[in-house]
Design a protein around this motif. Structure first.
Motif, PDB file in Angstrom:
ATOM      1  N   ASN A   9       0.838  -1.194   0.000  1.00 23.28           N
ATOM      2  CA  ASN A   9       0.000   0.000   0.000  1.00 23.28           C
ATOM      3  C   ASN A   9       0.875   1.247   0.000  1.00 23.28           C
ATOM      4  O   ASN A   9       1.707   1.437   0.896  1.00 23.28           O
ATOM      5  N   THR A  12       0.882   3.530   3.062  1.00 27.14           N
ATOM      6  CA  THR A  12       1.559   2.931   4.210  1.00 27.14           C
ATOM      7  C   THR A  12       3.066   3.047   4.084  1.00 27.14           C
ATOM      8  O   THR A  12       3.765   3.450   5.023  1.00 27.14           O
ATOM      9  N   MET A  27      -5.513  -4.249   4.229  1.00 26.31           N
ATOM     10  CA  MET A  27      -5.216  -3.422   3.063  1.00 26.31           C
ATOM     11  C   MET A  27      -4.094  -2.429   3.319  1.00 26.31           C
ATOM     12  O   MET A  27      -3.454  -1.953   2.389  1.00 26.31           O
ATOM     13  N   PHE A  28      -3.833  -2.097   4.590  1.00 28.25           N
ATOM     14  CA  PHE A  28      -2.780  -1.128   4.904  1.00 28.25           C
ATOM     15  C   PHE A  28      -1.478  -1.850   5.207  1.00 28.25           C
ATOM     16  O   PHE A  28      -0.923  -1.759   6.293  1.00 28.25           O
TER      17      PHE A  28
END
Length: 258
Positions: free
Chosen positions: A52, A55, A111-112
């Motif tokens: 990501n 991130t 997702m992060f």
């Protein structure tokens, strides 16, 4: 998706990363995934990122912020006594960013997420190379695993495994990795040019040669076209597959099953 490689040989380390980032087929942009720090004569660090983008960029920004802020100098990336401690700091910072992304504490496999390759050398130690995972832990390269890949690595891995030699020059490593990247770019639309490359020479304690390859780069074009031509020539020189009249497979000089 992305593709990054760090490969270690006796002469040093070569880092390479693509720059494509996308949020759909109609939203593609170029972002560097390579970050370097150096104190000439004392240390050199290179960090490659995948995952990501928010991130990984937040992690790098936090590392930079703590380096710039006097109150946090004891825990900044350029004050660590060893490469091991530096990898530990990057892992802890990545875990901190992931945990703070969501109010409830986003899990590392959500997702992060992000993954890093960290390599370099600090005076008093040897060049070292690590992969750092979202959970904050990491592994180190060695004789049995002299290179790391993160991101979309499966298409470019076979050529590295077949060709790698620890005695290779940094220039030959660059050629090898460009073939690996070209194979990946041709196979996966989520990886694309330009490609960033960074050399680090053992015991130099400073950034080495750096270059960005784009689609117009004459050397990259030569590698891409030359590798395709070489594969076709190699394929044509393999023995033909034939089926004999009795339906037993054979090849020149021998019938299969004999």
């Amino acid at each position: 998706m992305t593709y990054c490689v760090g490969i270690q040989v006796d002469r040093g380390i070569v880092f390479m990363s693509d720059t494509r980032t996308n949020a759909g087929v109609d939203n593609i942009s170029v972002v560097s995934k390579m970050k370097t720090w150096e104190v000439p004569g004392e240390r050199f660090l290179c960090l490659l990122s995948a995952g990501n983008l928010a991130t990984t960029q937040a992690t790098i920004a936090l590392l930079d912020h703590r380096y710039a802020a006097p109150a946090t100098r004891e825990s900044d990336i350029l004050s660590q006594p060893t490469m091991f401690q530096t990898a530990k700091l990057v892992g802890e910072t990545l875990r901190e960013v992931i945990a703070s992304t969501a109010a409830t504490g986003q899990s590392a496999d959500g997702m992060f997420s992000g993954t890093f390759i960290l390599g370099g050398q600090i005076r008093g130690g040897q060049p070292r190379l690590f992969t750092i995972y979202p959970e904050g832990n990491f592994i180190e390269a060695g004789l049995d695993n002299p290179f790391f890949q993160i991101g979309e690595h499966k298409y470019g891995r076979p050529i590295i495994i077949r060709t790698y030699d620890r005695a290779m020059s940094l220039e030959d490593c660059a050629k090898l990795l460009l073939v690996s990247f070209d194979s990946t770019i041709r196979s996966n639309l989520s990886v694309g040019l330009p490609i960033d490359m960074q050399f680090y020479e053992t015991d130099s304690f400073a950034a080495g040669y750096r270059h960005r390859f784009d689609a117009r780069d004459p050397y990259y074009q030569t590698i891409s076209e030359g590798w395709s031509d070489a594969l076709k020539v190699a394929f044509d020189h393999l023995p033909p597959f034939e089926i004999a009249k009795d339906n037993i497979m054979s090849y020149p000089g021998r019938r299969l099953g004999e």
